[in-house]
Design a protein around this motif. Structure first.
Motif, PDB file in Angstrom:
ATOM      1  N   PHE A  63      50.091  35.209  33.297  1.00  0.00           N
ATOM      2  CA  PHE A  63      50.371  33.154  33.260  1.00  0.00           C
ATOM      3  C   PHE A  63      52.216  33.221  33.797  1.00  0.00           C
ATOM      4  CE2 PHE A  63      46.872  34.061  31.019  1.00  0.00           C
ATOM      5  CZ  PHE A  63      45.929  33.373  32.036  1.00  0.00           C
ATOM      6  N   GLU A  64      52.578  33.928  33.477  1.00  0.00           N
ATOM      7  CA  GLU A  64      54.528  33.342  33.845  1.00  0.00           C
ATOM      8  C   GLU A  64      55.658  34.183  34.745  1.00  0.00           C
ATOM      9  OE1 GLU A  64      54.844  30.808  32.180  1.00  0.00           O
ATOM     10  OE2 GLU A  64      52.711  31.005  30.328  1.00  0.00           O
ATOM     11  N   LEU A  67      30.688  21.750  21.662  1.00  0.00           N
ATOM     12  CA  LEU A  67      31.866  22.997  22.128  1.00  0.00           C
ATOM     13  C   LEU A  67      33.556  22.107  22.592  1.00  0.00           C
ATOM     14  CD1 LEU A  67      32.546  26.291  22.431  1.00  0.00           C
ATOM     15  CD2 LEU A  67      31.631  25.588  24.831  1.00  0.00           C
ATOM     16  N   ASP A  68      33.061  21.209  22.955  1.00  0.00           N
ATOM     17  CA  ASP A  68      34.198  20.056  23.391  1.00  0.00           C
ATOM     18  C   ASP A  68      35.470  19.343  22.412  1.00  0.00           C
ATOM     19  OD1 ASP A  68      33.690  20.898  26.175  1.00  0.00           O
ATOM     20  OD2 ASP A  68      33.249  18.448  25.830  1.00  0.00           O
ATOM     21  N   ILE A  69      33.924  20.014  20.827  1.00  0.00           N
ATOM     22  CA  ILE A  69      34.695  18.517  20.027  1.00  0.00           C
ATOM     23  C   ILE A  69      35.267  20.173  18.848  1.00  0.00           C
ATOM     24  CG2 ILE A  69      33.799  17.706  17.543  1.00  0.00           C
ATOM     25  CD1 ILE A  69      31.915  15.814  19.071  1.00  0.00           C
ATOM     26  N   PHE A  70      34.357  20.844  18.606  1.00  0.00           N
ATOM     27  CA  PHE A  70      35.109  21.966  18.191  1.00  0.00           C
ATOM     28  C   PHE A  70      36.572  22.536  18.673  1.00  0.00           C
ATOM     29  CE2 PHE A  70      35.115  27.180  17.889  1.00  0.00           C
ATOM     30  CZ  PHE A  70      35.261  26.383  16.969  1.00  0.00           C
ATOM     31  N   ILE A  71      36.894  22.501  20.503  1.00  0.00           N
ATOM     32  CA  ILE A  71      37.751  23.082  20.809  1.00  0.00           C
ATOM     33  C   ILE A  71      39.137  21.959  20.480  1.00  0.00           C
ATOM     34  CG2 ILE A  71      38.782  23.497  23.086  1.00  0.00           C
ATOM     35  CD1 ILE A  71      36.254  24.670  24.154  1.00  0.00           C
ATOM     36  N   LEU A  88      49.956  23.666  13.254  1.00  0.00           N
ATOM     37  CA  LEU A  88      49.511  24.898  12.602  1.00  0.00           C
ATOM     38  C   LEU A  88      51.077  26.058  13.647  1.00  0.00           C
ATOM     39  CD1 LEU A  88      46.598  25.582  10.582  1.00  0.00           C
ATOM     40  CD2 LEU A  88      48.335  24.401   9.625  1.00  0.00           C
ATOM     41  N   LEU A  89      50.603  25.683  14.809  1.00  0.00           N
ATOM     42  CA  LEU A  89      51.684  26.958  15.682  1.00  0.00           C
ATOM     43  C   LEU A  89      52.369  25.983  15.741  1.00  0.00           C
ATOM     44  CD1 LEU A  89      48.461  28.689  16.506  1.00  0.00           C
ATOM     45  CD2 LEU A  89      50.162  29.473  14.612  1.00  0.00           C
ATOM     46  N   GLY A  90      52.300  25.055  16.642  1.00  0.00           N
ATOM     47  CA  GLY A  90      53.814  24.225  17.332  1.00  0.00           C
ATOM     48  C   GLY A  90      52.572  24.014  18.738  1.00  0.00           C
ATOM     49  N   ASP A  91      53.670  22.320  19.393  1.00  0.00           N
ATOM     50  CA  ASP A  91      52.859  22.485  21.319  1.00  0.00           C
ATOM     51  C   ASP A  91      53.608  23.579  21.740  1.00  0.00           C
ATOM     52  OD1 ASP A  91      52.506  19.567  19.904  1.00  0.00           O
ATOM     53  OD2 ASP A  91      54.734  19.109  20.370  1.00  0.00           O
ATOM     54  N   LYS A  92      54.579  24.623  22.293  1.00  0.00           N
ATOM     55  CA  LYS A  92      54.791  25.390  22.474  1.00  0.00           C
ATOM     56  C   LYS A  92      53.241  26.110  22.332  1.00  0.00           C
ATOM     57  CE  LYS A  92      57.698  28.696  24.960  1.00  0.00           C
ATOM     58  NZ  LYS A  92      59.439  28.850  24.982  1.00  0.00           N
ATOM     59  N   TYR A  93      52.843  27.029  21.726  1.00  0.00           N
ATOM     60  CA  TYR A  93      51.747  27.813  22.156  1.00  0.00           C
ATOM     61  C   TYR A  93      50.350  27.681  21.945  1.00  0.00           C
ATOM     62  CZ  TYR A  93      48.532  30.583  19.962  1.00  0.00           C
ATOM     63  OH  TYR A  93      46.913  31.290  19.893  1.00  0.00           O
ATOM     64  N   THR A  94      50.025  26.030  21.484  1.00  0.00           N
ATOM     65  CA  THR A  94      48.974  24.955  22.042  1.00  0.00           C
ATOM     66  C   THR A  94      48.853  25.015  23.529  1.00  0.00           C
ATOM     67  OG1 THR A  94      49.491  24.150  19.668  1.00  0.00           O
ATOM     68  CG2 THR A  94      47.320  23.235  21.260  1.00  0.00           C
ATOM     69  N   SER A 113      43.948  28.243  29.852  1.00  0.00           N
ATOM     70  CA  SER A 113      42.700  27.962  29.964  1.00  0.00           C
ATOM     71  C   SER A 113      42.258  27.058  31.454  1.00  0.00           C
ATOM     72  CB  SER A 113      42.269  27.239  29.103  1.00  0.00           C
ATOM     73  OG  SER A 113      40.593  27.008  28.962  1.00  0.00           O
ATOM     74  N   GLU A 114      42.898  26.209  31.642  1.00  0.00           N
ATOM     75  CA  GLU A 114      42.776  26.169  32.982  1.00  0.00           C
ATOM     76  C   GLU A 114      42.861  26.655  34.678  1.00  0.00           C
ATOM     77  OE1 GLU A 114      42.184  22.332  33.273  1.00  0.00           O
ATOM     78  OE2 GLU A 114      41.074  22.902  31.597  1.00  0.00           O
TER      79      GLU A 114
END
Length: 168
Positions: free
Chosen positions: A52-53, A135-139, A149-155, A162-163
């Motif tokens: 992806f990079e 499913l959208d709410i769960f995501i 918990l993991l931060g913006d970079k990971y998220t 995913s996109e």
């Protein structure tokens, strides 16, 4: 005190269910990777991320794989020996540029195509039976947990990849 115990018990359920789901999903992937490609899961995670990079350094890869730099380094050396990645030169190994080779890119694309065309991942049939709104709410909840918990970079990496998968 009772509310704190109830919240703690719910936290336990979230952790336990997520960990169990992670284990089952990872096991499905491990079996396919080993059987079809002779590849171990930790190595594939790195290849997947690099697909992806354009390039990343070892510290960035460690941050996305959620593993320590020593494990990342060991996996990268194996991948380099298999001619799947290149590792640039720099005195500080943590900031060396890592890139997929053409062979590594082809392998990831083959694995992605194979999984997309004939998936036996137990998760996907289950997800297809969940109403889209649920499913959208769960995501959305998982995204909030990840960001907290993991931060913006990971998220952000997870959301962006995913996109990409939806569009490819």
């Amino acid at each position: 005190m009772k509310q704190e115990r109830e919240l703690y018990a719910k936290g336990h359920l979230v952790f336990t269910f997520i960990r169990g789901l992670h284990t089952v999903i990872e096991e499905d992937i491990k079996i396919r990777l080993k059987k079809d490609h002779g590849l171990l899961y930790p190595a594939f995670k790195i290849l997947w991320i690099l697909s992806f990079e354009d390039k990343m350094n070892m510290s960035e890869i460690s941050e996305i794989t959620l593993t320590n730099i020593s494990n990342t380094y060991r996996q990268l050396v194996k991948l380099k020996d298999m001619d799947l990645v290149t590792i640039g030169s720099n005195e500080d190994a943590r900031i060396r540029e890592i890139r997929l080779t053409d062979k590594g890119e082809r392998l990831v694309q083959t694995i992605l195509r194979d999984h997309s065309n004939r998936t036996d991942l137990n998760l996907l049939p289950f997800l297809s039976n969940i109403p889209k709104e649920d499913l959208d709410i769960f995501i959305e909840v998982l995204t909030d947990l990840s960001r907290s918990l993991l931060g913006d970079k990971y998220t952000s990496w997870a959301l962006n990849t995913s996109e990409y998968l939806k569009e490819s």
